[in-house]
Design a protein around this motif. Structure first.
Motif, short mmCIF file in Angstrom:
data_model
loop_
_atom_site.label_atom_id
_atom_site.label_comp_id
_atom_site.label_asym_id
_atom_site.label_seq_id
_atom_site.Cartn_x
_atom_site.Cartn_y
_atom_site.Cartn_z
N SER A 135 -92.78 -16.64 10.41
CA SER A 135 -92.91 -16.97 9.00
C SER A 135 -94.33 -16.92 8.47
O SER A 135 -94.55 -17.15 7.30
CB SER A 135 -92.30 -18.35 8.72
OG SER A 135 -93.03 -19.34 9.42
N ALA A 136 -95.31 -16.63 9.33
CA ALA A 136 -96.68 -16.55 8.85
C ALA A 136 -96.82 -15.38 7.87
O ALA A 136 -96.37 -14.28 8.13
CB ALA A 136 -97.64 -16.37 10.01
N ASP A 137 -97.40 -15.67 6.72
CA ASP A 137 -97.56 -14.64 5.69
C ASP A 137 -98.94 -14.01 5.80
O ASP A 137 -99.91 -14.65 6.15
CB ASP A 137 -97.41 -15.24 4.30
CG ASP A 137 -96.06 -15.89 4.09
OD1 ASP A 137 -95.10 -15.45 4.73
OD2 ASP A 137 -95.97 -16.83 3.29
N GLY A 138 -99.00 -12.73 5.46
CA GLY A 138 -100.29 -12.03 5.42
C GLY A 138 -100.63 -11.72 3.97
O GLY A 138 -99.77 -11.34 3.20
N ASN A 139 -101.87 -11.91 3.61
CA ASN A 139 -102.29 -11.60 2.25
C ASN A 139 -103.14 -10.35 2.24
O ASN A 139 -103.99 -10.15 3.10
CB ASN A 139 -103.10 -12.76 1.65
CG ASN A 139 -102.23 -13.95 1.34
OD1 ASN A 139 -101.09 -13.79 0.95
ND2 ASN A 139 -102.78 -15.14 1.50
N ILE A 140 -102.90 -9.49 1.26
CA ILE A 140 -103.69 -8.29 1.06
C ILE A 140 -104.38 -8.45 -0.29
O ILE A 140 -103.72 -8.68 -1.30
CB ILE A 140 -102.81 -7.03 1.04
CG1 ILE A 140 -102.10 -6.87 2.39
CG2 ILE A 140 -103.62 -5.80 0.70
CD1 ILE A 140 -101.08 -5.76 2.41
N ALA A 141 -105.69 -8.35 -0.30
CA ALA A 141 -106.44 -8.47 -1.55
C ALA A 141 -107.01 -7.11 -1.91
O ALA A 141 -107.52 -6.39 -1.05
CB ALA A 141 -107.56 -9.49 -1.41
N SER A 142 -106.91 -6.74 -3.17
CA SER A 142 -107.50 -5.50 -3.63
C SER A 142 -108.05 -5.73 -5.03
O SER A 142 -107.64 -6.65 -5.73
CB SER A 142 -106.46 -4.37 -3.65
OG SER A 142 -105.44 -4.68 -4.57
#
Length: 147
Positions: free
Chosen positions: A60-67
């Motif tokens: 359930s760990a979420d990954g964040n992508i920033a752009s």
């Protein structure tokens, strides 16, 4: 007299669970990967049911992508990235960490961001909504919306 009291206690502790289901979309049977919560009273039974029905579970760990652009005015956009086609959100209320009084389950399609299934379970009394019953209700609903 003791037997009457015992029957009343058993009745109060067992309760009657009621479920309500909203089928809002479909499950692609060729992409049965789902991100599930790691913890919860009902999650062990739900995970066993999903595995039995050929789902591949993800942490359930979420990954964040920033752009975005870093200039005088910062314009950053963050998106949560899931490595599964679907994700499950679960909210439970409980008594003494033993009895699940209510449970709400939402299954979301990560490609479309649309909710495809919503289930609520309520103990309807002093007892609880049993994890095995919740898993059976979820299994039934998932099979009904699978394409």
């Amino acid at each position: 007299m003791k037997s009457i009291i015992s029957i009343i206690v058993i009745f109060l502790l067992s309760g009657c669970g009621a479920y309500d289901t909203l089928k809002l979309g479909h499950i692609d049977k060729n992409q049965k990967t789902i991100t599930v919560p790691a913890m919860g009273i009902s999650m062990f039974e739900i995970k066993k049911m999903l595995i039995k029905n050929n789902w591949k579970l993800k942490a359930s760990a979420d990954g964040n992508i920033a752009s975005g652009t870093n200039i005088k005015q910062i314009d950053i956009h963050t998106k949560t990235y899931y490595k599964s086609r679907y994700r499950m959100n679960v909210m439970e209320t409980n008594r003494m960490e033993q009895f699940v009084l209510t449970i709400f389950i939402s299954v979301i399609d990560n490609e479309t961001q649309e909710e495809v299934l919503s289930i609520s379970g309520d103990s309807m009394g002093a007892g609880g909504v049993f994890p095995s019953s919740t898993a059976k209700e979820l299994q039934k609903a998932l099979k009904e919306i699978e394409l």
